[in-house]
Each structure stands twice: as C-alpha cells, then as structure tokens.
Write a protein that holds these residues in place. Sequence first.
Motif, short mmCIF file in Angstrom:
data_model
loop_
_atom_site.label_atom_id
_atom_site.label_comp_id
_atom_site.label_asym_id
_atom_site.label_seq_id
_atom_site.Cartn_x
_atom_site.Cartn_y
_atom_site.Cartn_z
N SER A 1 -19.56 30.36 -50.45
CA SER A 1 -17.76 29.64 -50.22
C SER A 1 -17.94 30.59 -49.05
O SER A 1 -16.08 30.97 -48.08
N ASP A 2 -18.19 31.08 -48.11
CA ASP A 2 -18.18 31.27 -46.92
C ASP A 2 -18.07 29.74 -45.74
O ASP A 2 -18.81 29.04 -45.88
N HIS A 3 -17.23 30.07 -44.97
CA HIS A 3 -16.89 29.17 -43.85
C HIS A 3 -17.01 29.84 -42.76
O HIS A 3 -15.83 30.85 -42.75
N ILE A 4 -16.43 28.75 -41.34
CA ILE A 4 -16.75 28.86 -40.19
C ILE A 4 -15.76 28.22 -39.35
O ILE A 4 -15.86 27.03 -39.63
N ALA A 5 -14.87 28.77 -38.81
CA ALA A 5 -13.96 27.89 -37.87
C ALA A 5 -14.43 28.04 -36.45
O ALA A 5 -14.75 28.75 -36.15
N LEU A 6 -15.30 26.45 -35.81
CA LEU A 6 -15.82 26.90 -34.92
C LEU A 6 -14.55 26.28 -33.63
O LEU A 6 -14.10 24.87 -33.95
N PHE A 7 -14.82 27.40 -32.67
CA PHE A 7 -13.59 26.55 -31.59
C PHE A 7 -14.14 26.62 -30.15
O PHE A 7 -15.07 26.74 -30.05
N VAL A 8 -14.08 25.69 -29.51
CA VAL A 8 -14.42 25.14 -28.61
C VAL A 8 -13.58 25.81 -26.92
O VAL A 8 -12.44 25.39 -27.51
N VAL A 9 -13.94 27.11 -26.14
CA VAL A 9 -13.28 27.48 -25.03
C VAL A 9 -13.57 27.23 -23.96
O VAL A 9 -14.23 27.49 -23.32
N ARG A 10 -12.54 26.95 -22.68
CA ARG A 10 -12.94 26.44 -21.33
C ARG A 10 -11.90 27.33 -20.40
O ARG A 10 -11.98 27.49 -19.48
N GLU A 11 -10.36 27.53 -21.14
CA GLU A 11 -9.91 28.64 -19.91
C GLU A 11 -9.67 29.71 -20.69
O GLU A 11 -9.51 30.19 -21.89
N PHE A 12 -10.53 30.56 -19.65
CA PHE A 12 -10.96 32.15 -20.40
C PHE A 12 -10.63 32.73 -19.25
O PHE A 12 -11.23 32.18 -17.47
N ASP A 13 -10.31 34.40 -18.78
CA ASP A 13 -11.40 35.07 -18.16
C ASP A 13 -12.16 35.98 -18.45
O ASP A 13 -12.55 36.51 -19.53
N GLN A 14 -13.53 36.12 -17.62
CA GLN A 14 -14.01 37.31 -18.40
C GLN A 14 -14.80 38.17 -17.12
O GLN A 14 -15.46 37.65 -16.47
N PRO A 15 -14.10 39.68 -16.96
CA PRO A 15 -14.30 40.24 -15.48
C PRO A 15 -15.74 40.51 -15.12
O PRO A 15 -16.45 40.70 -14.34
N ASN A 16 -16.81 40.47 -16.30
CA ASN A 16 -17.95 41.71 -16.61
C ASN A 16 -18.87 41.37 -17.50
O ASN A 16 -17.77 41.20 -18.75
N LEU A 17 -19.63 40.18 -17.55
CA LEU A 17 -20.81 40.79 -18.73
C LEU A 17 -20.00 42.40 -19.91
O LEU A 17 -20.16 43.27 -19.34
N PRO A 18 -20.24 42.12 -21.06
CA PRO A 18 -19.78 43.61 -21.70
C PRO A 18 -21.14 44.18 -21.21
O PRO A 18 -22.10 44.13 -21.82
N ASN A 19 -21.39 46.10 -21.87
CA ASN A 19 -22.08 46.83 -21.69
C ASN A 19 -23.00 46.55 -23.32
O ASN A 19 -21.61 45.77 -24.30
#
Length: 152
Positions: free
Chosen positions: A93-111
């Motif tokens: 009974s597991d479900h995954i809601a999949l979203f597409v993201v095109r507008e975002f900020d990412q100051p840096n890759l995480p450690n």
Amino acid sequence: MIKRLVARTLQGYWRMSRGLTMGAQGVVFDTAGRVVLVRHTYRAGWHFPGGGVERNELAEVALKRELAEEANVHLAGRAELFGLYGNFKAFPSDHIALFVVREFDQPNLPNPNVEIAECQWFAVDALPDSVVQPVRDRLAEICDRRPQSPTW
C-alpha cells in the motif's frame, strides 16, 4: 446519532484495513535540463530526492521539506504534480507522489551526512550506471513523453 456512530466505526475500519504509506519525490530540472539525484547511505543507487509524507502533512509540504534536507533545493514556485504511483514491491500500500520542479534556489550542493552520501546534477542523457530503474522510467515519461506507468 446512530448514523454518526456507524460512520465513525466504518471510517476507523477503513483506516485500519485500507491504510497506506505515502512518499513525495521531486524531479528537479535546472535551466540546462540537468536533473539532481541523491545517493543514500542506506540503499544502493541514485534516486530522486524525497521521502515520506508525515501524518497530517500535505504531499507538497513533505516534498518541500525533503528537497531542502536532501539536496539543499528550496522551492521558488509551485511544484507540478506529475503522477501518483503504486510502489507495492517496497511496502504494501505504498504510494509515491512525483512532482516536477523547475523553479528553485540551490545555494550549493549539500555536504554528505548520515542520510545522504552524495548529491549531484546529471544530464538526462548521461546518467550514471547506478541510477535505479524507476528514475530512468520516470525521466522517460517526463522527457520522452513515454506513457506513464501506474507503478513505480
């Protein structure tokens, strides 16, 4: 009064007998068309960032939280719900809601941390060999307009 009691009893039964788990994952594309993927410390392969939806939490709120935690991605607009998938191989009974993201900020890759071993951007046509098949399938659905599968 009796109708309310019957309704509450049935609702309780349905929650117990039809319970499900829910996850939210994000396909985050940068302006060059690359996608961000994460490699966890507790399972093999590259995956979309995401995680479980908590009780009384909206899927989009869970997505926002998980993107920030796993990929240091902060939504700058609304995420687009792409599809809802059954993931019954992983958990009944597991479900995954999949979203597409095109507008975002990412100051840096995480450690790297206890949960995320690595986070990287990849061209869709140059994914590493260890990308899990569901990621490849979802990217084909989004980018190549392949018909959507109902299962993860």
